[in-house]
Write a protein that holds these residues in place. Structure first.
Motif, PDB file in Angstrom:
ATOM      1  N   LEU A   1       0.831  -1.207   0.000  1.00  0.00           N
ATOM      2  CA  LEU A   1       0.000   0.000   0.000  1.00  0.00           C
ATOM      3  C   LEU A   1       0.865   1.255   0.000  1.00  0.00           C
ATOM      4  O   LEU A   1       0.616   2.199  -0.756  1.00  0.00           O
ATOM      5  N   SER A   2       1.898   1.252   0.824  1.00  0.00           N
ATOM      6  CA  SER A   2       2.775   2.431   0.862  1.00  0.00           C
ATOM      7  C   SER A   2       3.578   2.564  -0.429  1.00  0.00           C
ATOM      8  O   SER A   2       3.828   3.678  -0.899  1.00  0.00           O
TER       9      SER A   2
ATOM     10  N   GLN B   1       1.714   4.275  -3.270  1.00  0.00           N
ATOM     11  CA  GLN B   1       1.685   5.738  -3.269  1.00  0.00           C
ATOM     12  C   GLN B   1       2.793   6.311  -4.149  1.00  0.00           C
ATOM     13  O   GLN B   1       2.679   7.413  -4.661  1.00  0.00           O
TER      14      GLN B   1
ATOM     15  N   MET C   1      -7.778   4.678  -1.653  1.00  0.00           N
ATOM     16  CA  MET C   1      -7.005   4.567  -0.416  1.00  0.00           C
ATOM     17  C   MET C   1      -7.913   4.189   0.755  1.00  0.00           C
ATOM     18  O   MET C   1      -7.541   3.331   1.575  1.00  0.00           O
TER      19      MET C   1
ATOM     20  N   SER D   1      -8.143   8.995  -3.439  1.00  0.00           N
ATOM     21  CA  SER D   1      -8.569   9.013  -2.034  1.00  0.00           C
ATOM     22  C   SER D   1      -9.627   7.947  -1.765  1.00  0.00           C
ATOM     23  O   SER D   1      -9.620   7.330  -0.703  1.00  0.00           O
TER      24      SER D   1
END
Length: 141
Positions: A38-39, A42, A58, A55
């Motif tokens: 997930l990180s 980004q 996320m 968003s």
């Protein structure tokens, strides 16, 4: 009046306990890799037309990871329903995501590596969780 205690779970026989511990470790590794993924997502290249829904995506990703973490807690507590739901989800994840790895590799190799390691951990956990968990009372005769 005394409140009754919930029944304690019978201890697992040593081989089953070891397999179950390894399966939980694999689930933990796949869970940690999911957060890393997930990180890393980004930092991945995003198409200009997809920037508006980042968003929302996320929020969905965070919610999904929180729910999977809760499911894994119930697996660790040895609830049979959680164990089998986890097995189905792990196998489905491997079947549905593995074919996408080559395309991800061309775009974002580090992300593909993390995804592949997570899939390997999920597959190992699913296989180990399908094996029977025998308690010590079942092995004594």
């Amino acid at each position: 009046m005394r409140a009754s205690r919930p029944p304690r779970r019978a201890p697992l026989e040593p081989r089953s306990a070891r397999r179950f511990s390894i399966a939980l470790a694999c689930l933990g590794v796949s869970y940690a890799l999911a957060w890393l993924e997930l990180s890393l997502g980004q930092n991945a290249p995003i198409a200009p037309d997809g920037a508006a829904s980042v968003s929302t995506a996320m929020a969905a990703a965070l919610t999904a990871r929180a729910l999977v973490g809760l499911l894994y807690v119930f697996v660790a507590l040895r609830h049979a329903w959680a164990r089998w739901v986890t097995v189905v989800l792990c196998f489905a994840s491997v079947v549905l995501v593995a074919p996408l790895l080559p395309a991800e590799w061309r775009v974002f190799p580090v992300g593909a590596l993390v995804t592949g390691l997570g899939l390997a951990a999920k597959l190992a956990a699913a296989i180990l969780l399908t094996l029977p968990l025998r308690t010590r009372s079942q092995t004594r005769s």
